[in-house]
Design a protein around this motif. Structure first.
Motif, PDB file in Angstrom:
ATOM      1  N   ARG A   1      -7.721  -8.749  12.499  1.00  0.00           N
ATOM      2  CA  ARG A   1      -8.954  -8.986  13.257  1.00  0.00           C
ATOM      3  C   ARG A   1      -9.169  -7.942  14.356  1.00  0.00           C
ATOM      4  O   ARG A   1     -10.022  -8.106  15.216  1.00  0.00           O
ATOM      5  N   GLY A   2      -8.360  -6.909  14.344  1.00  0.00           N
ATOM      6  CA  GLY A   2      -8.474  -5.897  15.373  1.00  0.00           C
ATOM      7  C   GLY A   2      -8.041  -6.435  16.726  1.00  0.00           C
ATOM      8  O   GLY A   2      -7.308  -7.422  16.816  1.00  0.00           O
ATOM      9  N   PRO A   3      -8.537  -5.840  17.802  1.00  0.00           N
ATOM     10  CA  PRO A   3      -8.115  -6.270  19.136  1.00  0.00           C
ATOM     11  C   PRO A   3      -8.640  -7.639  19.540  1.00  0.00           C
ATOM     12  O   PRO A   3      -8.235  -8.185  20.560  1.00  0.00           O
ATOM     13  N   ALA A   4      -9.494  -8.248  18.724  1.00  0.00           N
ATOM     14  CA  ALA A   4     -10.023  -9.584  19.032  1.00  0.00           C
ATOM     15  C   ALA A   4      -9.029 -10.694  18.708  1.00  0.00           C
ATOM     16  O   ALA A   4      -9.203 -11.824  19.163  1.00  0.00           O
ATOM     17  N   GLY A   5      -7.991 -10.404  17.938  1.00  0.00           N
ATOM     18  CA  GLY A   5      -7.025 -11.434  17.568  1.00  0.00           C
ATOM     19  C   GLY A   5      -6.297 -11.990  18.785  1.00  0.00           C
ATOM     20  O   GLY A   5      -5.759 -11.240  19.597  1.00  0.00           O
ATOM     21  N   ALA A   6      -6.295 -13.307  18.919  1.00  0.00           N
ATOM     22  CA  ALA A   6      -5.659 -13.942  20.081  1.00  0.00           C
ATOM     23  C   ALA A   6      -4.174 -13.628  20.135  1.00  0.00           C
ATOM     24  O   ALA A   6      -3.637 -13.352  21.217  1.00  0.00           O
ATOM     25  N   TRP A   7      -3.473 -13.659  19.000  1.00  0.00           N
ATOM     26  CA  TRP A   7      -2.039 -13.366  18.998  1.00  0.00           C
ATOM     27  C   TRP A   7      -1.801 -11.931  19.472  1.00  0.00           C
ATOM     28  O   TRP A   7      -0.834 -11.668  20.185  1.00  0.00           O
ATOM     29  N   TRP A   8      -2.683 -11.029  19.078  1.00  0.00           N
ATOM     30  CA  TRP A   8      -2.562  -9.620  19.449  1.00  0.00           C
ATOM     31  C   TRP A   8      -2.670  -9.449  20.970  1.00  0.00           C
ATOM     32  O   TRP A   8      -1.856  -8.768  21.590  1.00  0.00           O
ATOM     33  N   ARG A   9      -3.652 -10.095  21.564  1.00  0.00           N
ATOM     34  CA  ARG A   9      -3.841  -9.990  23.018  1.00  0.00           C
ATOM     35  C   ARG A   9      -2.633 -10.555  23.772  1.00  0.00           C
ATOM     36  O   ARG A   9      -2.165  -9.964  24.742  1.00  0.00           O
ATOM     37  N   ARG A  10      -2.116 -11.706  23.302  1.00  0.00           N
ATOM     38  CA  ARG A  10      -0.924 -12.288  23.951  1.00  0.00           C
ATOM     39  C   ARG A  10       0.301 -11.392  23.756  1.00  0.00           C
ATOM     40  O   ARG A  10       1.104 -11.226  24.671  1.00  0.00           O
ATOM     41  N   ALA A  11       0.446 -10.813  22.566  1.00  0.00           N
ATOM     42  CA  ALA A  11       1.595  -9.935  22.299  1.00  0.00           C
ATOM     43  C   ALA A  11       1.584  -8.742  23.247  1.00  0.00           C
ATOM     44  O   ALA A  11       2.625  -8.353  23.788  1.00  0.00           O
ATOM     45  N   LEU A  12       0.416  -8.167  23.479  1.00  0.00           N
ATOM     46  CA  LEU A  12       0.321  -7.039  24.411  1.00  0.00           C
ATOM     47  C   LEU A  12       0.592  -7.471  25.846  1.00  0.00           C
ATOM     48  O   LEU A  12       1.278  -6.779  26.598  1.00  0.00           O
ATOM     49  N   ARG A  13       0.057  -8.622  26.215  1.00  0.00           N
ATOM     50  CA  ARG A  13       0.191  -9.090  27.603  1.00  0.00           C
ATOM     51  C   ARG A  13       1.622  -9.483  27.937  1.00  0.00           C
ATOM     52  O   ARG A  13       2.138  -9.145  28.994  1.00  0.00           O
ATOM     53  N   HIS A  14       2.291 -10.202  27.034  1.00  0.00           N
ATOM     54  CA  HIS A  14       3.611 -10.749  27.339  1.00  0.00           C
ATOM     55  C   HIS A  14       4.765  -9.992  26.695  1.00  0.00           C
ATOM     56  O   HIS A  14       5.890 -10.082  27.176  1.00  0.00           O
TER      57      HIS A  14
ATOM     58  N   LEU B   1       4.920 -13.152   7.159  1.00  0.00           N
ATOM     59  CA  LEU B   1       5.694 -13.362   8.369  1.00  0.00           C
ATOM     60  C   LEU B   1       4.944 -14.399   9.199  1.00  0.00           C
ATOM     61  O   LEU B   1       3.717 -14.393   9.237  1.00  0.00           O
ATOM     62  N   GLU B   2       5.678 -15.268   9.859  1.00  0.00           N
ATOM     63  CA  GLU B   2       5.077 -16.168  10.842  1.00  0.00           C
ATOM     64  C   GLU B   2       5.437 -15.616  12.211  1.00  0.00           C
ATOM     65  O   GLU B   2       6.608 -15.331  12.478  1.00  0.00           O
ATOM     66  N   LEU B   3       4.446 -15.450  13.069  1.00  0.00           N
ATOM     67  CA  LEU B   3       4.652 -14.829  14.370  1.00  0.00           C
ATOM     68  C   LEU B   3       4.050 -15.714  15.450  1.00  0.00           C
ATOM     69  O   LEU B   3       2.900 -16.138  15.336  1.00  0.00           O
ATOM     70  N   ALA B   4       4.844 -15.993  16.474  1.00  0.00           N
ATOM     71  CA  ALA B   4       4.368 -16.724  17.652  1.00  0.00           C
ATOM     72  C   ALA B   4       4.583 -15.833  18.868  1.00  0.00           C
ATOM     73  O   ALA B   4       5.612 -15.173  18.985  1.00  0.00           O
ATOM     74  N   THR B   5       3.616 -15.820  19.744  1.00  0.00           N
ATOM     75  CA  THR B   5       3.705 -15.025  20.966  1.00  0.00           C
ATOM     76  C   THR B   5       3.902 -15.954  22.162  1.00  0.00           C
ATOM     77  O   THR B   5       3.631 -17.148  22.095  1.00  0.00           O
ATOM     78  N   ARG B   6       4.374 -15.389  23.251  1.00  0.00           N
ATOM     79  CA  ARG B   6       4.510 -16.170  24.490  1.00  0.00           C
ATOM     80  C   ARG B   6       3.140 -16.360  25.124  1.00  0.00           C
ATOM     81  O   ARG B   6       2.290 -15.480  25.083  1.00  0.00           O
ATOM     82  N   ARG B   7       2.974 -17.519  25.724  1.00  0.00           N
ATOM     83  CA  ARG B   7       1.774 -17.822  26.499  1.00  0.00           C
ATOM     84  C   ARG B   7       2.049 -17.529  27.965  1.00  0.00           C
ATOM     85  O   ARG B   7       3.183 -17.235  28.347  1.00  0.00           O
ATOM     86  N   ASP B   8       1.023 -17.673  28.786  1.00  0.00           N
ATOM     87  CA  ASP B   8       1.173 -17.431  30.226  1.00  0.00           C
ATOM     88  C   ASP B   8       2.249 -18.309  30.855  1.00  0.00           C
ATOM     89  O   ASP B   8       2.937 -17.886  31.776  1.00  0.00           O
ATOM     90  N   ASP B   9       2.416 -19.538  30.336  1.00  0.00           N
ATOM     91  CA  ASP B   9       3.414 -20.442  30.903  1.00  0.00           C
ATOM     92  C   ASP B   9       4.802 -20.259  30.287  1.00  0.00           C
ATOM     93  O   ASP B   9       5.727 -21.005  30.602  1.00  0.00           O
ATOM     94  N   GLY B  10       4.951 -19.280  29.392  1.00  0.00           N
ATOM     95  CA  GLY B  10       6.242 -19.001  28.770  1.00  0.00           C
ATOM     96  C   GLY B  10       6.488 -19.736  27.471  1.00  0.00           C
ATOM     97  O   GLY B  10       7.434 -19.429  26.743  1.00  0.00           O
ATOM     98  N   SER B  11       5.651 -20.729  27.156  1.00  0.00           N
ATOM     99  CA  SER B  11       5.811 -21.446  25.892  1.00  0.00           C
ATOM    100  C   SER B  11       5.350 -20.569  24.730  1.00  0.00           C
ATOM    101  O   SER B  11       4.679 -19.558  24.927  1.00  0.00           O
ATOM    102  N   LEU B  12       5.713 -20.989  23.523  1.00  0.00           N
ATOM    103  CA  LEU B  12       5.296 -20.245  22.336  1.00  0.00           C
ATOM    104  C   LEU B  12       3.953 -20.746  21.833  1.00  0.00           C
ATOM    105  O   LEU B  12       3.681 -21.946  21.839  1.00  0.00           O
ATOM    106  N   SER B  13       3.145 -19.812  21.366  1.00  0.00           N
ATOM    107  CA  SER B  13       1.887 -20.163  20.720  1.00  0.00           C
ATOM    108  C   SER B  13       2.180 -20.765  19.348  1.00  0.00           C
ATOM    109  O   SER B  13       3.322 -20.756  18.874  1.00  0.00           O
TER     110      SER B  13
END
Length: 133
Positions: A54-67, A22-34
């Motif tokens: 990568r556990g909770p260290a994954g950048a996509w994971w942190r953005r997915a939770l935040r946004h 699967l290819e997954l992109a999360t939203r960034r703070d400015d609303g754009s896609l990663s």
């Protein structure tokens, strides 16, 4: 088109859940896609799940939770999704682990081990279609 309680059509469940990756992109703070991140996806029942290798260290994971929103690509299609964090004690985790084993064990225990078990349960997201009713 018929859908499950979460809004997935049977075709989407088969297409996304059956995809090797699967290819997954999360939203960034400015609303754009990663940038899209390639990962494994499993289907357990009528639900689709991803876990952070990568556990909770994954950048996509942190953005997915935040946004809580993003886009997935799989099986030739693209869908906007929302992410629902699944608590570590959720009763669905054994079925999710089994789905990862059934689909990906051929890659070996070291690799599959990054997405199964108690540590992986903590970084599990259920994918839901963003346009569900």
């Amino acid at each position: 088109m018929s859908t499950t309680d979460q809004g997935w059509s049977p075709q989407d469940l088969d297409r996304i859940g059956g995809a090797e990756e699967l290819e997954l992109a999360t939203r960034r703070d400015d609303g754009s896609l990663s940038t899209f991140t390639i990962m494994w996806v499993v289907r357990a029942g009528d639900d689709l799940y991803v876990r952070s290798a990568r556990g909770p260290a994954g950048a996509w994971w942190r953005r997915a939770l935040r946004h809580g929103e993003g886009v997935v690509r799989a099986g030739g299609g693209e869908r906007e999704v929302t992410f629902e964090h699944l608590a570590a004690g959720n009763a669905a985790h054994p079925a999710i682990d089994a789905a990862y084993h059934a689909k990906y064990d051929r890659y070996g225990p070291r690799i599959v081990g990054s997405v199964v078990g108690p540590s992986a349960a903590q970084v599990t997201l259920r994918l839901l279609p963003a346009d569900r009713g």
